[in-house]
Scaffold this motif. Structure first.
Motif, PDB file in Angstrom:
ATOM      1  N   GLU A  99       0.826  -1.207   0.000  1.00 25.96           N
ATOM      2  CA  GLU A  99       0.000   0.000   0.000  1.00 25.96           C
ATOM      3  C   GLU A  99       0.863   1.260   0.000  1.00 25.96           C
ATOM      4  OE1 GLU A  99      -3.670   1.831  -0.259  1.00 25.96           O
ATOM      5  OE2 GLU A  99      -3.152  -0.308  -0.376  1.00 25.96           O
ATOM      6  N   ALA A 100       1.967   1.233   0.737  1.00 27.48           N
ATOM      7  CA  ALA A 100       2.868   2.383   0.755  1.00 27.48           C
ATOM      8  C   ALA A 100       3.508   2.595  -0.614  1.00 27.48           C
ATOM      9  CB  ALA A 100       3.943   2.181   1.819  1.00 27.48           C
ATOM     10  N   LYS A 101       3.839   1.489  -1.295  1.00 27.51           N
ATOM     11  CA  LYS A 101       4.420   1.594  -2.632  1.00 27.51           C
ATOM     12  C   LYS A 101       3.411   2.180  -3.616  1.00 27.51           C
ATOM     13  CE  LYS A 101       6.769  -1.191  -6.130  1.00 27.51           C
ATOM     14  NZ  LYS A 101       7.234  -2.553  -6.492  1.00 27.51           N
ATOM     15  N   ARG A 102       2.134   1.773  -3.471  1.00 25.84           N
ATOM     16  CA  ARG A 102       1.098   2.292  -4.372  1.00 25.84           C
ATOM     17  C   ARG A 102       0.900   3.799  -4.179  1.00 25.84           C
ATOM     18  NH1 ARG A 102      -4.040   3.651  -4.392  1.00 25.84           N
ATOM     19  NH2 ARG A 102      -4.221   3.321  -2.137  1.00 25.84           N
ATOM     20  N   LEU A 103       0.868   4.241  -2.933  1.00 25.76           N
ATOM     21  CA  LEU A 103       0.693   5.668  -2.668  1.00 25.76           C
ATOM     22  C   LEU A 103       1.894   6.477  -3.143  1.00 25.76           C
ATOM     23  CD1 LEU A 103      -0.887   5.588   0.917  1.00 25.76           C
ATOM     24  CD2 LEU A 103      -2.041   6.055  -1.242  1.00 25.76           C
ATOM     25  N   ARG A 104       3.099   5.892  -3.029  1.00 27.49           N
ATOM     26  CA  ARG A 104       4.293   6.600  -3.481  1.00 27.49           C
ATOM     27  C   ARG A 104       4.271   6.793  -4.992  1.00 27.49           C
ATOM     28  NH1 ARG A 104       7.410   3.735  -0.890  1.00 27.49           N
ATOM     29  NH2 ARG A 104       8.063   2.230  -2.489  1.00 27.49           N
ATOM     30  N   LYS A 105       3.846   5.770  -5.714  1.00 24.79           N
ATOM     31  CA  LYS A 105       3.746   5.889  -7.171  1.00 24.79           C
ATOM     32  C   LYS A 105       2.652   6.882  -7.573  1.00 24.79           C
ATOM     33  CE  LYS A 105       5.569   1.383  -8.554  1.00 24.79           C
ATOM     34  NZ  LYS A 105       5.295   0.127  -9.291  1.00 24.79           N
ATOM     35  N   GLN A 107       3.979  10.395  -7.233  1.00 26.25           N
ATOM     36  CA  GLN A 107       4.891  10.694  -8.335  1.00 26.25           C
ATOM     37  C   GLN A 107       4.128  10.986  -9.624  1.00 26.25           C
ATOM     38  OE1 GLN A 107       7.494   7.302  -8.541  1.00 26.25           O
ATOM     39  NE2 GLN A 107       8.669   7.870  -6.691  1.00 26.25           N
ATOM     40  N   GLN A 108       3.074  10.190  -9.875  1.00 24.71           N
ATOM     41  CA  GLN A 108       2.293  10.396 -11.088  1.00 24.71           C
ATOM     42  C   GLN A 108       1.524  11.716 -11.034  1.00 24.71           C
ATOM     43  OE1 GLN A 108       2.539   8.361 -13.720  1.00 24.71           O
ATOM     44  NE2 GLN A 108       1.271   9.825 -14.869  1.00 24.71           N
ATOM     45  N   ASP A 109       1.020  12.059  -9.842  1.00 22.26           N
ATOM     46  CA  ASP A 109       0.320  13.346  -9.696  1.00 22.26           C
ATOM     47  C   ASP A 109       1.262  14.509  -9.954  1.00 22.26           C
ATOM     48  OD1 ASP A 109      -1.970  11.983  -9.091  1.00 22.26           O
ATOM     49  OD2 ASP A 109      -1.787  12.225  -6.910  1.00 22.26           O
ATOM     50  N   LEU A 110       2.503  14.382  -9.505  1.00 21.08           N
ATOM     51  CA  LEU A 110       3.485  15.435  -9.747  1.00 21.08           C
ATOM     52  C   LEU A 110       3.784  15.571 -11.236  1.00 21.08           C
ATOM     53  CD1 LEU A 110       5.463  17.522  -8.607  1.00 21.08           C
ATOM     54  CD2 LEU A 110       7.146  15.677  -8.362  1.00 21.08           C
ATOM     55  N   ILE A 111       3.901  14.429 -11.900  1.00 20.49           N
ATOM     56  CA  ILE A 111       4.164  14.461 -13.348  1.00 20.49           C
ATOM     57  C   ILE A 111       2.977  15.059 -14.091  1.00 20.49           C
ATOM     58  CG2 ILE A 111       4.542  13.005 -15.377  1.00 20.49           C
ATOM     59  CD1 ILE A 111       6.123  11.101 -13.552  1.00 20.49           C
ATOM     60  N   ASN A 112       1.765  14.658 -13.670  1.00 19.77           N
ATOM     61  CA  ASN A 112       0.565  15.188 -14.328  1.00 19.77           C
ATOM     62  C   ASN A 112       0.423  16.693 -14.130  1.00 19.77           C
ATOM     63  OD1 ASN A 112      -0.076  12.600 -15.149  1.00 19.77           O
ATOM     64  ND2 ASN A 112      -1.451  12.214 -13.411  1.00 19.77           N
ATOM     65  N   GLY A 113       0.916  17.209 -13.006  1.00 20.48           N
ATOM     66  CA  GLY A 113       0.841  18.637 -12.778  1.00 20.48           C
ATOM     67  C   GLY A 113       1.905  19.415 -13.519  1.00 20.48           C
TER      68      GLY A 113
END
Length: 313
Positions: free
Chosen positions: A31-37, A40-46
């Motif tokens: 679950e921690a790995k999923r939230l970390r990814k 990261q994806q939200d940062l890229i999308n922004g």
């Protein structure tokens, strides 16, 4: 005793199997790995939209809002106010040029806004010479003036209260040799002394009026202003002319046998308040208002009731 560690995801305490273990179970690790990814994806999308906008010369209103970090409605507001230029190609398509956005920022540099209360005083020298009287409704009018000491002596008021009241009520005044002079006519009207107050012998306070006439202090102030009842102020207390109040309130009529009260008419003839109001208007019954009560002339009431009885009402 084996050392314990706190799980970085759920916060539970556990005994690690190795020195590198951060999570208490495989579920917490996944679950921690999923939230970390996801972060990261939200940062890229922004970041991606902003990176793409760097190479575009013409922007839609939505993309211009992303570039400026504001809402699309604010872009519409800038265009409507003429601060930002835009081009409409069709009814549903409008573009903003990036160069116009940069030009708008260059033409509006930041300026410090000084609060009103912290503005520096004006450098204009203050004149202490004779000043012209404050203009009232009548211009070029020759006025008689009271000095401040005369007003305080006659009406028993404080200097600060007099000055504040004169400014608030726009009483014409002038300053000569460091002393304030106030328009005599306006002062007399303000204090309700258009009549000679020295001829009035009986005065009552607001508490006396409330006890005798059943009027609250706010109602008394409004009644005094409306009917121009003479008042005087002495040492912070306001006094009202008893003679004028009794003349207007007509308290002597309450014990007069020539008048009925509304309650008496209701008891004698079994009528409601609405019926009495209609009869008073229809039969032209004379009435006198005393305080909050209406007094009806007894002869008119009896005449009206006789007419109604003759008609069988």
């Amino acid at each position: 005793m084996r050392p314990t560690r706190k799980c970085e995801f759920c916060g539970k305490t556990f005994v690690p199997r190795s020195g590198m273990q951060k999570y208490c179970s495989e579920e917490c690790q996944a679950e921690a790995k999923r939230l970390r990814k996801k972060r990261q994806q939200d940062l890229i999308n922004g970041i991606e939209p902003i990176m793409d906008l760097q190479h575009q010369e013409y922007l839609t209103f939505s993309k211009a809002a992303i570039l400026m970090g504001c809402t699309r409605q604010y872009i519409y507001k800038l265009v409507a106010n003429g601060k930002l230029k835009a081009s409409r190609l069709s009814s549903r398509m409008a573009f903003v040029r990036k160069a116009d956005i940069e030009k708008m920022f260059e033409g509006n540099p930041y300026k410090r806004v000084i609060p009103y209360g912290k503005r520096k005083p004006s450098c204009k020298p203050k004149t202490t010479n004779k000043q012209e009287p404050t203009k009232g409704k009548e211009e070029n009018e020759v006025l008689d003036y009271y000095s401040g000491e005369e007003v305080m002596s006659i009406y028993k008021v404080k200097k600060s209260w007099l000055y504040t009241s004169a400014r608030r009520n726009k009483i014409p005044m002038c300053r000569i040799a460091g002393k304030n002079y106030y328009s005599k006519r306006h002062i007399d009207v303000f204090f309700g002394t258009a009549v000679d107050i020295h001829s009035i012998t009986e005065w009552v306070t607001a508490d006396d009026v409330e006890e005798v006439f059943s009027m609250s202090k706010s109602a008394l102030r409004a009644y005094t202003y409306r009917h121009k009842i003479p008042t005087k102020r002495e040492y912070g207390r306001t006094y009202y002319s008893k003679e004028h109040l009794e003349e207007l309130r007509r308290t002597d009529l309450m014990s007069d046998d020539n008048y009925y009260t509304t309650e008496q008419v209701q008891q004698l003839y079994g009528l409601t308040s609405a019926n009495i109001c209609h009869i008073v208007r229809a039969h032209h019954i004379s009435k006198v208002k005393v305080g909050v009560k209406n007094l009806l002339l007894k002869t008119d009431v009896e005449r009206a009731m006789a007419e109604r009885a003759a008609k069988g009402l």
